[in-house]
Design an enzyme around this catalytic site. Structure first.
Site, PDB file in Angstrom:
ATOM      1  N   GLU A 128       0.760  -1.347  -0.003  1.00 30.08           N
ATOM      2  CA  GLU A 128       0.004  -0.057  -0.040  1.00 30.08           C
ATOM      3  C   GLU A 128       0.789   1.142   0.038  1.00 30.08           C
ATOM      4  O   GLU A 128       1.931   1.280   0.692  1.00 30.08           O
ATOM      5  CB  GLU A 128      -0.971   0.171   1.165  1.00 30.08           C
ATOM      6  CG  GLU A 128      -1.776   0.884   1.153  1.00 30.08           C
ATOM      7  CD  GLU A 128      -3.155   1.198   2.436  1.00 30.08           C
ATOM      8  OE1 GLU A 128      -2.773   0.472   3.229  1.00 30.08           O
ATOM      9  OE2 GLU A 128      -3.921   1.786   2.307  1.00 30.08           O
ATOM     10  N   ALA A 269       1.609  -0.189  10.829  1.00 31.78           N
ATOM     11  CA  ALA A 269       1.243  -1.439  10.520  1.00 31.78           C
ATOM     12  C   ALA A 269       0.419  -1.605   9.199  1.00 31.78           C
ATOM     13  O   ALA A 269       0.070  -0.444   8.815  1.00 31.78           O
ATOM     14  CB  ALA A 269       0.612  -2.055  11.570  1.00 31.78           C
ATOM     15  N   MET A 270       0.451  -2.922   8.788  1.00 30.50           N
ATOM     16  CA  MET A 270      -0.262  -2.895   7.393  1.00 30.50           C
ATOM     17  C   MET A 270      -1.172  -4.125   7.371  1.00 30.50           C
ATOM     18  O   MET A 270      -0.771  -5.286   7.805  1.00 30.50           O
ATOM     19  CB  MET A 270       0.571  -2.935   6.412  1.00 30.50           C
ATOM     20  CG  MET A 270       0.270  -3.110   4.958  1.00 30.50           C
ATOM     21  SD  MET A 270      -0.794  -1.863   4.333  1.00 30.50           S
ATOM     22  CE  MET A 270      -2.132  -2.407   3.575  1.00 30.50           C
ATOM     23  N   GLU A 271      -2.433  -3.969   6.826  1.00 31.07           N
ATOM     24  CA  GLU A 271      -3.353  -5.244   6.881  1.00 31.07           C
ATOM     25  C   GLU A 271      -3.293  -6.103   5.926  1.00 31.07           C
ATOM     26  O   GLU A 271      -4.379  -6.626   5.531  1.00 31.07           O
ATOM     27  CB  GLU A 271      -4.923  -4.385   6.956  1.00 31.07           C
ATOM     28  CG  GLU A 271      -5.260  -3.761   5.541  1.00 31.07           C
ATOM     29  CD  GLU A 271      -4.852  -2.307   5.463  1.00 31.07           C
ATOM     30  OE1 GLU A 271      -3.899  -1.748   6.134  1.00 31.07           O
ATOM     31  OE2 GLU A 271      -5.528  -1.554   4.862  1.00 31.07           O
ATOM     32  N   ASN A 272      -2.322  -6.442   5.338  1.00 30.19           N
ATOM     33  CA  ASN A 272      -2.201  -7.374   4.126  1.00 30.19           C
ATOM     34  C   ASN A 272      -3.043  -8.621   4.530  1.00 30.19           C
ATOM     35  O   ASN A 272      -3.003  -9.252   5.676  1.00 30.19           O
ATOM     36  CB  ASN A 272      -0.550  -8.004   4.198  1.00 30.19           C
ATOM     37  CG  ASN A 272       0.346  -6.885   3.994  1.00 30.19           C
ATOM     38  OD1 ASN A 272       0.043  -6.041   3.256  1.00 30.19           O
ATOM     39  ND2 ASN A 272       0.813  -6.808   4.812  1.00 30.19           N
ATOM     40  N   HIS A 304      -6.858  -2.203  14.986  1.00 40.60           N
ATOM     41  CA  HIS A 304      -7.160  -1.641  13.510  1.00 40.60           C
ATOM     42  C   HIS A 304      -6.845  -2.639  12.521  1.00 40.60           C
ATOM     43  O   HIS A 304      -7.727  -2.597  11.453  1.00 40.60           O
ATOM     44  CB  HIS A 304      -6.156  -0.341  13.638  1.00 40.60           C
ATOM     45  CG  HIS A 304      -6.112   0.422  12.320  1.00 40.60           C
ATOM     46  ND1 HIS A 304      -6.860   1.491  12.355  1.00 40.60           N
ATOM     47  CD2 HIS A 304      -5.438   0.353  11.158  1.00 40.60           C
ATOM     48  CE1 HIS A 304      -7.182   2.066  11.371  1.00 40.60           C
ATOM     49  NE2 HIS A 304      -6.296   1.231  10.681  1.00 40.60           N
ATOM     50  N   GLU A 305      -5.651  -3.160  12.323  1.00 40.50           N
ATOM     51  CA  GLU A 305      -5.123  -4.035  11.411  1.00 40.50           C
ATOM     52  C   GLU A 305      -6.324  -5.261  11.112  1.00 40.50           C
ATOM     53  O   GLU A 305      -6.600  -5.733  10.214  1.00 40.50           O
ATOM     54  CB  GLU A 305      -3.978  -4.527  11.312  1.00 40.50           C
ATOM     55  CG  GLU A 305      -2.578  -3.274  11.561  1.00 40.50           C
ATOM     56  CD  GLU A 305      -2.874  -2.170  10.532  1.00 40.50           C
ATOM     57  OE1 GLU A 305      -3.513  -2.344   9.367  1.00 40.50           O
ATOM     58  OE2 GLU A 305      -2.567  -0.760  11.105  1.00 40.50           O
ATOM     59  N   HIS A 308      -9.406  -4.161   9.539  1.00 39.22           N
ATOM     60  CA  HIS A 308      -9.650  -4.039   8.258  1.00 39.22           C
ATOM     61  C   HIS A 308      -9.880  -5.227   7.491  1.00 39.22           C
ATOM     62  O   HIS A 308     -10.211  -4.941   6.121  1.00 39.22           O
ATOM     63  CB  HIS A 308      -8.164  -3.463   7.962  1.00 39.22           C
ATOM     64  CG  HIS A 308      -7.776  -2.084   7.855  1.00 39.22           C
ATOM     65  ND1 HIS A 308      -8.690  -1.147   7.316  1.00 39.22           N
ATOM     66  CD2 HIS A 308      -6.750  -1.472   8.139  1.00 39.22           C
ATOM     67  CE1 HIS A 308      -8.075   0.048   7.367  1.00 39.22           C
ATOM     68  NE2 HIS A 308      -6.769   0.095   7.925  1.00 39.22           N
ATOM     69  N   GLU A 327     -10.090   3.790   6.039  1.00 34.04           N
ATOM     70  CA  GLU A 327      -9.231   4.018   7.282  1.00 34.04           C
ATOM     71  C   GLU A 327     -10.201   5.005   8.396  1.00 34.04           C
ATOM     72  O   GLU A 327      -9.909   4.647   9.422  1.00 34.04           O
ATOM     73  CB  GLU A 327      -8.123   4.943   6.676  1.00 34.04           C
ATOM     74  CG  GLU A 327      -6.987   4.069   6.118  1.00 34.04           C
ATOM     75  CD  GLU A 327      -6.641   3.059   6.585  1.00 34.04           C
ATOM     76  OE1 GLU A 327      -6.666   2.868   8.028  1.00 34.04           O
ATOM     77  OE2 GLU A 327      -5.833   2.252   5.878  1.00 34.04           O
TER      78      GLU A 327
HETATM   79  N1  TYR Z   1      -3.153   0.678   5.985  1.00 30.72           N
HETATM   80  C1  TYR Z   1      -2.369   1.010   7.117  1.00 30.72           C
HETATM   81  C2  TYR Z   1      -3.105   1.249   8.020  1.00 30.72           C
HETATM   82  O1  TYR Z   1      -3.594   0.282   8.739  1.00 30.72           O
HETATM   83  C3  TYR Z   1      -1.279   2.305   6.714  1.00 30.72           C
HETATM   84  C4  TYR Z   1      -0.215   1.845   5.829  1.00 30.72           C
HETATM   85  C5  TYR Z   1      -0.286   2.737   4.661  1.00 30.72           C
HETATM   86  C6  TYR Z   1       0.704   1.366   6.112  1.00 30.72           C
HETATM   87  C7  TYR Z   1       0.826   2.821   3.744  1.00 30.72           C
HETATM   88  C8  TYR Z   1       2.129   1.406   5.343  1.00 30.72           C
HETATM   89  C9  TYR Z   1       1.820   2.031   4.039  1.00 30.72           C
HETATM   90  O2  TYR Z   1       2.832   2.357   3.168  1.00 30.72           O
HETATM   91  O3  TYR Z   1      -3.648   2.237   8.608  1.00 30.72           O
END
Ligand code: TYR
Length: 891
Positions: A128, A269-272, A304-305, A308, A327
């Protein structure tokens, strides 16, 4: 004059949205992982989208070495496509396409931390918003959703762990010292949710039973040596899973859910899908390294993650202009999660106050500056610059307003309809609003302006009491300041939760014309939708005090002229704890503004006893949650005080606030000491709400006590520092010691304590970040000291957490030193932004924003800030990220 060496960044516009010319059904990928040269083979099954105006097959790629491009089995000739920047166009492609792509990428050279990169010898991805295009050519846009199957191959010794999205369906040896793992994600997803991790990692794992009885596997992966720091993240994950089932009826849709912690990460963090990747800051905790704030941060980011997975992954965004759709909604959900976990009504209020403080301090400021944008922006140059407090925190406030307007059950109905309609789709903010509206039969047309208009609305209040007629009128008038590109605003639909207090501070029954009176309900949500509206209350038997915008029911500035006595009554009695706190902040702000003006005029400073006594009463009120008392006793920050002025004088504000703190320290000395002693938390550390609340009040008391220079309090802090067994108490004591304005002897002791702390924790990166942060924000740390710290062997700009700990904290959270008259703070800032721009544009662009509000300072500072901005704008090879920020600041 603007120097035109920086390329003028090109904006893209929401109105130009065109559906993709081709859909992707399946994505098959094979990775031969090598830190210096990773080979990626990709096979895309695509089909023409008959509903699109786009006839070409369009792909995006960045920083790729392309080895092979085959369309339906035939090598693509150079003449069969065009490449312009990151965009590849293949005209005249057939309706059904199988595209085979081979690319070569260099993870070890990737310092942007976007795409596939190396972190401590492990492979990590971040896709992302537009990182997938750094891995392969792809229609890298969130509305293209496909099913992925991925094979990872790597050296077995160096990379024993191979993780992907979804389910592990096959693994084994390749015979040549390498091994493989095949992952299949059963759900369609946009490319920004793709992830892989490979390396030497260990995990804490647990089987967990969902509400439906289905068993899932939960894992928290970390580098070796960190397994003693994963329990809180695991607990937070289980709490999140349960909460989403109970509150929203949403169940985990995979059999396996993984969290991976990395120390090199741009954001939180990131919600992959199924493979969340986290900054270590939001995973690792044990009592000796993490503060209570860290524990709370982990809980909310894990939540949060996880949340998502439904709000973001199952239902995603049509385009990046809709970012707040996922978000804003997910922040609302994580805020509610944290509040529900505490459970008590003051606990909820404490959480609410903390969230509103961030909103006001950071988002209101963004809304008043050159980067102001609507919750759903109309244009941007670089999407990475739009992961903002407006998209996240204001976006959450917008979602909260639906909740306030529609009620608990109404909101849930709207959520249910949203999922029923849009599961598996990429949609717009308008679709969410339509679901809320349709599920409740409510016209929310005007509510759309919260998405389209930037700026923080002002609501001015006039009241009139007619004793003879026993009527009370409240007139609310709204206006919203101009923001870039939006000189005029139309009225917003603003929910104003309110009540009326009698002279004893009790809620009065409410009879408001046009609103149904409900027996026993003493709070009402007025709906302000016109520029100005009068609400008339009848049967009002005495002059009331209005408590407006309860629980901060809308993200607005409320202008109301209360007397000190009225504020005192609200602070002592309002049944709405948020407004109780708010009354205290209003009392404090009024005084801090007066004190600042007195500092500027060289007049004597004084703090009145009414205010001190109100604080004393709050501090000693044992019926109040200590966490709530801590919030009331905390003066508005220097940044908040600055917002009260047309022209900001950071040093005067600092002097004024410090004076007020010293006065409070002097006058409440005995009370503070007894609060300190009463709120000790002996025994085993526990991060529960009650213990956290005690520690917060105790440490606030300590920090006040240290403002009134005297040896015994210094000793108290020293003892706490050396004896404490948890990081919350240690760090609080260390902060107090290093800000203490004492004798040379004590300064020596402070230096010794800092050294001691460094030695003890030099192997704990997250604690060393705190060590830098604490020094960056100390009153005595000037530009020269920051430059000295930058030469420390533990400092590097290459790691985002470390870079932020020192440089961001100095530029953003030490205003009196950063804005020093000779402009040396700005010169440092420019150097840092330029240096970071070469390493990591996203991080550089964040720091670039520290000068957003330069027009709010006196002319002599403005000139120096302008020069620093010009210097950055003129730098060579400026990224789109930084260019957008400085161009907008200079506009
Ligand atoms: N989507 C992530 C969140 O939970 C945020 C995110 C955005 C993380 C961009 C990394 C990135 O490169 O908010």
């Amino acid at each position: 004059m603007r120097n035109d060496t920086a390329a003028t960044p090109q904006a893209i516009f929401r109105k130009d949205y065109v559906a993709p010319g081709y859909w992707v059904d399946t994505v098959e990928m094979g990775f031969d992982l090598d830190l210096d040269a990773t080979h990626v083979a990709t096979r895309l099954t695509m089909r023409r989208n008959p509903d699109s105006a786009e006839k070409d097959l369009v792909l995006f790629g960045a920083e790729l070495k392309t080895l092979q491009l085959r369309l339906n089995g035939v090598n693509l000739k150079k003449s069969a496509y065009t490449i312009d920047g990151e965009t590849m166009r293949i005209p005249n492609a057939p309706d059904e396409v199988v595209l085979e792509i081979e690319t070569l990428i260099k993870p070890s050279k990737n310092t942007s931390l976007s795409g596939l990169y190396a972190s401590n010898g492990n492979f990590i991805t971040q896709c992302e918003a537009e990182g997938f295009r750094k891995i392969t050519w792809f229609p890298d846009r969130p509305d293209v959703m496909a099913k992925y199957t991925v094979v990872l191959r790597a050296d077995k010794k160096k990379f024993p762990v191979l993780l992907g999205n979804g389910n592990l369906i096959e693994q084994g040896d390749l015979g040549d010292g390498r091994h493989f793992a095949k992952w299949e994600d059963p759900f369609k997803k946009p490319s920004y949710l793709f992830a892989l991790v490979a390396g030497s990692l260990v995990c804490q794992e647990e089987k967990y039973k969902l509400g439906s009885g289905r068993e899932v596997l939960l894992q928290v992966w970390v580098e070796k040596g960190n397994l003693d720091k994963t329990q809180h993240a695991m607990d937070s994950l289980k709490n999140s899973i349960r909460w989403d089932e109970e509150r929203f009826g949403l169940e985990l849709d995979l059999d396996r859910f993984m969290i991976v912690a990395t120390s090199d990460f741009n954001m939180g963090a990131m919600e992959n899908k199924g493979l969340n990747i986290f900054n270590t800051k939001y995973v690792l905790a044990n009592p000796s390294i993490a503060t209570d704030i860290d524990y709370a941060g982990i809980e909310s980011v894990v939540g949060h993650e996880y949340f998502h997975n439904w709000t973001g992954n199952r239902v995603t965004c049509r385009d990046w202009f809709q970012l707040s759709l996922k978000e804003g909604l997910t922040v609302f959900r994580d805020q509610e999660f944290s509040a529900d976990l505490v459970g008590t009504s003051t606990g909820r209020a404490v959480k609410r106050i903390e969230d509103v403080r961030v909103l006001r301090q950071v988002q209101f400021s963004e809304d008043a500056g050159p980067m102001a944008h609507p919750v759903r922006p109309d244009s941007f140059v670089e999407i990475n610059n739009f992961y903002t407090v407006t998209i996240y925190e204001k976006g959450s406030e917008v979602v909260r307003m639906y909740y306030t307007l529609l009620g608990h059950d109404g909101f849930r109905k709207g959520m249910d309809l949203y999922f029923a309609r849009h599961d598996g789709q990429a949609v717009e903010c308008d679709d969410f609003r339509a679901a809320m509206s349709d599920a409740n039969g409510r016209d929310l047309t005007q509510f759309e302006r919260w998405y389209s208009q930037a700026g923080t609305p002002r609501v001015d209040v006039q009241t009139h009491y007619d004793a003879a007629a026993q009527t009370y009128e409240i007139t609310l008038s709204q206006r919203c300041p101009a923001t870039p590109g939006q000189p005029e605003k139309l009225p917003f639909h603003i929910p104003v939760a309110m009540g009326l207090l009698n002279s004893a501070g009790q809620d009065m029954p409410l009879h408001c014309e046009g609103y149904e009176a409900q027996a026993g309900v003493n709070s009402l949500v007025l709906e302000l939708s016109a520029a100005s509206q009068t609400f008339r209350f009848t049967q009002v038997i005495e002059q009331p005090v209005a408590s407006l915008l309860r629980n901060f029911s809308a993200p607005v500035v409320l202008n109301i002229s209360y007397s000190d006595e009225e504020l005192g009554l609200l602070l002592a009695h309002d049944s709405d704890p948020f407004n109780r706190w708010e009354a205290g902040q209003r009392l404090a702000t009024r005084r801090l503004v007066r004190l600042t003006k007195a500092v500027q005029a060289g007049e004597p400073l004084a703090l009145d006893s009414m205010f001190i006594e109100a604080l004393r009463a709050t501090l000693n009120n044992d019926t109040l949650d200590p966490a709530f008392r801590e919030l009331v006793l905390t003066l508005p920050s220097e940044a908040m005080i600055a917002e009260e002025f047309e022209v900001v004088d950071p040093q005067a504000i600092h002097t004024a606030r410090q004076f007020a703190r010293a006065q409070i320290s002097q006058h409440l000395r005995a009370d503070l000491l007894s609060a300190y002693e009463q709120h000790l938390t002996p025994g085993k550390f526990s991060p529960d709400a009650v213990s956290m609340a005690k520690r917060s009040l105790k440490n606030l008391a300590l920090s006040y006590l240290l403002e009134w220079v005297d040896e015994s309090t210094f000793e108290l802090a020293k003892t706490q520092f050396y004896d404490a067994e948890n990081m919350t108490d240690r760090l609080a004591a260390l902060a107090g010691i290093s800000n203490f304005r004492g004798q040379p002897q004590q300064q020596k002791e402070a230096a010794k304590a800092l050294q001691h702390f460094y030695k003890e924790f030099k192997k704990e990166a997250l604690v060393i970040d705190k060590w830098f942060m604490l020094q960056a924000t100390a009153h005595t740390t000037d530009v020269a000291k920051v430059r000295e710290l930058m030469t420390h062997k533990a400092f590097t700009l290459g790691n985002p957490n470390r870079a932020r700990s020192l440089t961001f904290n100095f530029c953003n959270a030490n205003p009196a030193q950063f804005h020093v008259a000779d402009g040396s703070g700005y010169a440092l800032w420019a150097e840092l932004v330029i240096a970071l721009n070469k390493i990591n544009p996203q991080v550089a662009a964040r720091l670039a924003r520290s000068l957003d509000r330069w027009k709010k300072y006196p002319l002599h500072l403005q000139e120096k800030m302008h020069a620093a901005l010009e210097k950055v704008a003129a730098a060579k090879k400026l990224s789109k990220d930084v260019a957008e920020v400085v161009t907008k600041a200079l506009a």
